[in-house]
Enzyme design. Structure first.
Site, PDB file in Angstrom:
ATOM      1  N   ASP A  85      -5.126  -7.898  -3.345  1.00 47.02           N
ATOM      2  CA  ASP A  85      -5.455  -7.692  -1.938  1.00 47.02           C
ATOM      3  C   ASP A  85      -6.787  -8.328  -1.544  1.00 47.02           C
ATOM      4  O   ASP A  85      -6.874  -9.536  -1.353  1.00 47.02           O
ATOM      5  CB  ASP A  85      -5.425  -6.206  -1.621  1.00 47.02           C
ATOM      6  CG  ASP A  85      -5.448  -5.898  -0.129  1.00 47.02           C
ATOM      7  OD1 ASP A  85      -5.452  -6.849   0.669  1.00 47.02           O
ATOM      8  OD2 ASP A  85      -5.458  -4.717   0.245  1.00 47.02           O
ATOM      9  N   HIS A 111       0.827  -1.211   0.000  1.00 49.37           N
ATOM     10  CA  HIS A 111       0.000   0.000   0.000  1.00 49.37           C
ATOM     11  C   HIS A 111       0.863   1.265   0.000  1.00 49.37           C
ATOM     12  O   HIS A 111       0.907   1.969  -0.991  1.00 49.37           O
ATOM     13  CB  HIS A 111      -1.004   0.033   1.149  1.00 49.37           C
ATOM     14  CG  HIS A 111      -1.946  -1.110   1.170  1.00 49.37           C
ATOM     15  ND1 HIS A 111      -2.776  -1.402   0.109  1.00 49.37           N
ATOM     16  CD2 HIS A 111      -2.186  -2.061   2.112  1.00 49.37           C
ATOM     17  CE1 HIS A 111      -3.486  -2.484   0.403  1.00 49.37           C
ATOM     18  NE2 HIS A 111      -3.144  -2.906   1.597  1.00 49.37           N
TER      19      HIS A 111
END
Length: 452
Positions: A330, A279
């Protein structure tokens, strides 16, 4: 073993700004042994018909795609968390409900279907960020690595490679609140016991590697970070971690430690060339420099970051700082690395109101060779002699890609346009269908078993 030959109408070869026409690719024992361009950068030639023993790959052939960040059980959340207001933290509560219902058998079924969906999307290797270790009340299974073993077997049955990133997850908050409720099954007590359990696991099959993960600065106390980093370093294993996913994480870290998460991790020896930060949506400018200076990679997950309203990470600034970018799906709100790659560029356009931040070849590298390297597979992600024979062929005649030049197909195609997938020289997907898994049926069944 008899060599296998493929004739790609177009193939995207290393260090090329655009695809090459008429490429003969040969492999033996799962490795590419020869790559021979027969045409050029223009229109395919008619003479390729003489190569009758080669399997024709009409369309654009790419190296295998690498999904560098996955939570397989999150696939059960797709379509169930989009109807109301909220943020990451409210979404997390729903995720915990699914986590509480899984056992090794149901996890195997769900992950097998999720990984087979990835294969259909052209993903030949996945990094599974694995923290769902123990029984619902935190009691280890008779085999303490039963859940990890289920993921390794799921990948084998789906026909893709896997790096199991075994996550250390010890506390609920940066200031050390204990794990409660469904979180209890994530924890091993302390980092030494995590290391003992992780060390005891040897995956069954050459398709799998084991790496390490620090879940986040919320989940591993500062004084135990070095234990996890040292475990990975001694084994030469990849080390991944969630970093600055939300501003609240940054604020809590500053309050508890007087520094940003990136600085805290660097001070405890976690950052470095073998580490990938997932991220990195809200780093400071100093954090960006720190990531680049330490050689730490960053895995961007744009479809999840937008789904959870987390924000837009500074992709171009990270790249300019020398950070290697990879991509992940994810939470599997979308399983489509073409979309993830496009979003890296398109999100930058939204932020800056300018176009042209990443060339197509840069985005392809993030989806292929950089992703494989981030997962410890440094012999994959290129159509090159000596690399693994991973080939993903995208149709150029679908409603999305018809009339699109091959160089533009990476921006036009979706996962639905993947026609053929070869992993380590073995055909896994043909004519857009998985050869061993009825993916829609198995997803329906596996998700139905763990949702209400």
């Amino acid at each position: 073993m008899t060599p296998t030959r493929w004739l790609a109408e177009y193939a995207w070869l290393p260090d090329q700004a655009e695809p090459t026409a008429d490429v003969l690719i040969e492999a033996e024992d799962g490795r590419i042994t020869a790559v021979t361009p027969l045409g050029g950068a223009g229109t395919p030639t008619a003479g390729v018909e003489v190569l009758g023993d080669a399997t024709r790959l009409p369309g654009l052939t790419l190296p295998g795609l690498a999904n560098a960040h996955s939570h397989a059980f999150h696939r059960a959340l797709r379509g169930r968390t989009h109807g109301g207001r909220g943020d990451f933290w409210t979404w997390r509560d729903v995720m915990y409900e699914v986590a509480a219902r899984l056992d090794p058998d149901s996890y195997l079924a769900l992950a097998r279907a999720a990984y087979a969906e990835m294969a259909l999307a052209g993903i030949t290797c996945v990094g599974e960020f694995h923290y769902l270790h123990h029984g619902p009340d935190g009691t280890p299974y008779a085999d303490p690595n039963a859940m990890g073993a289920a993921l390794v077997e799921a990948a084998a049955q789906a026909g893709i490679r896997l790096t199991l990133l075994d996550a250390c997850y010890l506390t609920a908050t940066v200031d050390g609140e204990p794990l409660t409720g469904p979180q209890r099954r994530f924890g091993d007590g302390d980092a030494l016991r995590w290391a003992d359990r992780a060390s005891a696991f040897t995956p069954d099959g050459a398709h799998a590697l084991v790496g390490a993960a620090v879940h986040s600065v919320r989940a591993v106390p500062a004084e135990q970070l070095a234990t996890v980093a040292g475990w990975a370093d001694r084994r030469g294993a990849p080390l991944h971690l969630h970093l600055s996913e939300q501003p609240a994480e940054n604020d809590a870290c500053r309050a508890a430690h007087g520094r940003t998460p990136a600085r805290l991790l660097a001070d405890h020896g976690v950052l470095g060339p073998g580490t990938v930060a997932v991220h990195a949506t809200h780093p400071t400018s100093a954090d960006v420099t720190l990531l680049g200076d330490t050689g730490t990679g960053v895995c961007l997950c744009p479809t999840t970051e937008r789904d959870l309203a987390d924000g837009i990470g500074p992709a171009r600034r990270l790249a300019e700082a020398g950070v290697a970018l990879s991509l992940g799906s994810d939470s599997h709100a979308v399983v489509d690395l073409f979309e993830e790659a496009r979003a890296v560029e398109l999100d930058e356009r939204l932020r800056t109101r300018r176009r042209g931040h990443f060339a197509p070849a840069e985005l392809l590298a993030a989806a292929t060779v950089a992703g494989h390297a981030a997962l410890g597979w440094r012999d994959a992600g290129r159509i090159a002699v000596g690399d693994r024979a991973d080939l993903v062929t995208v149709r150029l005649d679908s409603a999305r890609t018809a009339g699109v030049p091959p160089v533009g197909a990476f921006f036009a195609a979706t996962a639905a346009d993947v026609a053929s997938v070869v992993v380590d020289g073995r055909q896994v997907v043909a004519d857009g269908r998985h050869l061993k898994v009825d993916v829609p049926r198995e997803l329906r069944t596996a998700i139905g078993a763990v949702t209400r």
